[in-house]
Design an enzyme around this catalytic site. Structure first.
Site, PDB file in Angstrom:
ATOM      1  CG  PHE A 141      -1.843   1.279   1.139  1.00 50.15           C
ATOM      2  CD1 PHE A 141      -3.021   1.248   0.401  1.00 50.15           C
ATOM      3  CD2 PHE A 141      -1.487   2.469   1.754  1.00 50.15           C
ATOM      4  CE1 PHE A 141      -3.825   2.382   0.286  1.00 50.15           C
ATOM      5  CE2 PHE A 141      -2.290   3.611   1.645  1.00 50.15           C
ATOM      6  CZ  PHE A 141      -3.460   3.555   0.911  1.00 50.15           C
ATOM      7  CG  ASP A 226       5.684   4.186   1.800  1.00 51.85           C
ATOM      8  OD1 ASP A 226       5.654   4.893   2.822  1.00 51.85           O
ATOM      9  OD2 ASP A 226       4.702   4.040   1.039  1.00 51.85           O
ATOM     10  CE  LYS A 255      -1.075   6.881   6.883  1.00 51.69           C
ATOM     11  NZ  LYS A 255      -0.674   5.907   5.877  1.00 51.69           N
TER      12      LYS A 255
END
Ligand SMILES: *Cc1c(COP(=O)(O)O)cnc(C)c1O
Length: 401
Positions: A141, A226, A255
């Site tokens: 993802f 990531d 985030k």
């Protein structure tokens, strides 16, 4: 009749149906707690998918944001601000890298890293025009843009959104031999999550990150990590790559970098990679704005102190022990994977569905969300108190009874 119902009805009428949230309407948050419009209290055990690592209304982050909000909020990159340079210096130092490129959302930072890796392939590695290949992992993802969903293995994320961006190949997650086999002369990068978050906190085999580092170095392929969800303290290390003492060529961050206040993301790399970009080749109106830089700088300062990582290791052990003893008592848990304060709990197929468990958790005052049907992901704020963590565990046990 509760206040919530009115909001649910209005949302159903006016809000795109691209999410299926729990029927909880939140109005206020503080630390690890959130309160709904009927003033019911919940422990936030999702923490914005790790965007709220430092909790709701973190006093230091709110103070930094408030000061900047009343000083200067946006310049665009047409001009400079006095916030961006100190932030860039601090973030690159945290990462042990030379340079950073500020963006806003995680997906934008992933797109940015893809562009940089491709350009690097053409100008540094000598890959032929339009031939650059990037390897990704099954179950990945990395966001929701058209290019990123092009290499998703999740049908729901991908189907109906073609034509897809070419130039990606997917291999099994955590499989070093598959990586070695997939690399050819056109391969510019391996884009990876050190731990797969959305897939359900999937841990790779021990040693995989070290193997990846070696294979990438040996074949002149960029290792692009990531760490949008795995980084910034979540696993008890600053970056999940630190768990195997590995340094990727490119970090992708997001985030928690925005302190739970606003979207802040970045790509961090040395100049031999970042230097492939010249003015006009990439950018963002909001990327690196003074408000984002002020919040990002405060986040980096907190991480530089190291205290949050140390307590995450400590509390992570308590959390792991607690979940393990719940699993020993309950038939409802099939598997637990945990690093730091980040856990994927698989609900046994014979019991309630993941969604039913999430609903039960909410009615017991714990917010968490199922992913891929039968997995509940727990990622409480790293600032959670021992007492609240114990209370959360108690309520999880209740909900699985
Ligand atoms: C959340 C996430 C993204 C996307 O971030 P957005 O801010 O939602 O665009 C990308 N990669 C990983 C690993 C993530 O967890």
């Amino acid at each position: 009749m509760t206040f919530s119902q009115g909001f649910l009805d209005t949302e159903a009428t006016h809000l795109a149906h691209n999410y299926a949230p729990l029927p909880v309407v939140l109005a206020r948050g503080e630390g690890s707690w959130v309160y709904d419009v009927d003033n019911r209290a919940y422990l936030d055990f999702l923490a914005g998918y790790s965007a709220l690592n430092f909790g709701h209304q973190n006093p230091r982050l709110i103070a930094a944001a408030r000061h900047q909000l009343e000083t200067l909020t946006l310049t665009s990159r047409a001009f400079r601000s006095d916030r961006l340079a100190p932030y860039a210096e601090a973030l690159t130092s945290l990462c042990g890298k030379e340079s950073m490129l500020p963006m806003n959302t995680g997906a934008e930072a992933v797109e940015t890293a893809i562009k940089i890796a491709r350009k690097w392939g053409y100008v540094r590695k000598g890959v032929g025009p339009d031939r650059a290949k990037i390897i990704v992992s099954d179950g990945n993802f990395h966001g929701r843009t058209t290019t990123i969903v092009s290499f998703s293995s999740d049908d729901g994320a991908r189907d109906g959104f073609g034509p897809y961006t070419p130039g990606f190949v997917s291999i099994p997650f955590g499989n070093a031999a598959a990586l070695e086999a997939a690399i050819d002369d056109d391969t510019v990068a391996f884009l990876l999550e050190p731990i797969q978050g959305e897939a359900g906190v999937i841990l790779p085999p021990d040693g995989w990150l070290r193997d990846v580092r070696r294979i990438c170095s040996d074949s002149n392929v960029l290792m692009v990590a990531d760490e949008i969800q795995s980084g910034l303290g979540r696993t008890g290390a600053t970056f999940a790559c630190d768990l195997e003492e590995v340094t990727p060529d490119i970090y992708i961050l997001g985030k928690a970098l925005g302190g739970g206040i606003l979207p802040v993301s970045a790509v961090v790399a040395d100049w031999d990679i970042m230097g492939v970009l010249s003015p006009g080749q990439h950018g963002s109106t909001f990327g690196g704005n003074p408000l984002a830089a002020a919040v990002g700088l405060e986040v980096v300062k907190m991480l530089n102190e190291g205290e949050i990582q140390a307590r995450t290791v400590e509390l992570g052990t308590i959390f792991a022990d607690g979940l393990a003893s719940i699993a020993a008592e309950s038939q409802a848990i099939a598997d637990i994977r945990i690093r730091g304060l980040w856990a994927g709990v698989d609900i046994a197929a014979v019991g309630p569905t993941g969604k039913e468990v999430a609903t039960r958790l909410a009615s017991n005052g714990v917010l968490a969300k199922e992913t891929h049907g039968q997995t509940i992901r727990f990622s409480p704020p790293l600032t959670i108190s021992r007492i609240d963590l114990a209370l959360g565990l108690e309520r999880i046990a209740q909900s699985l009874d």
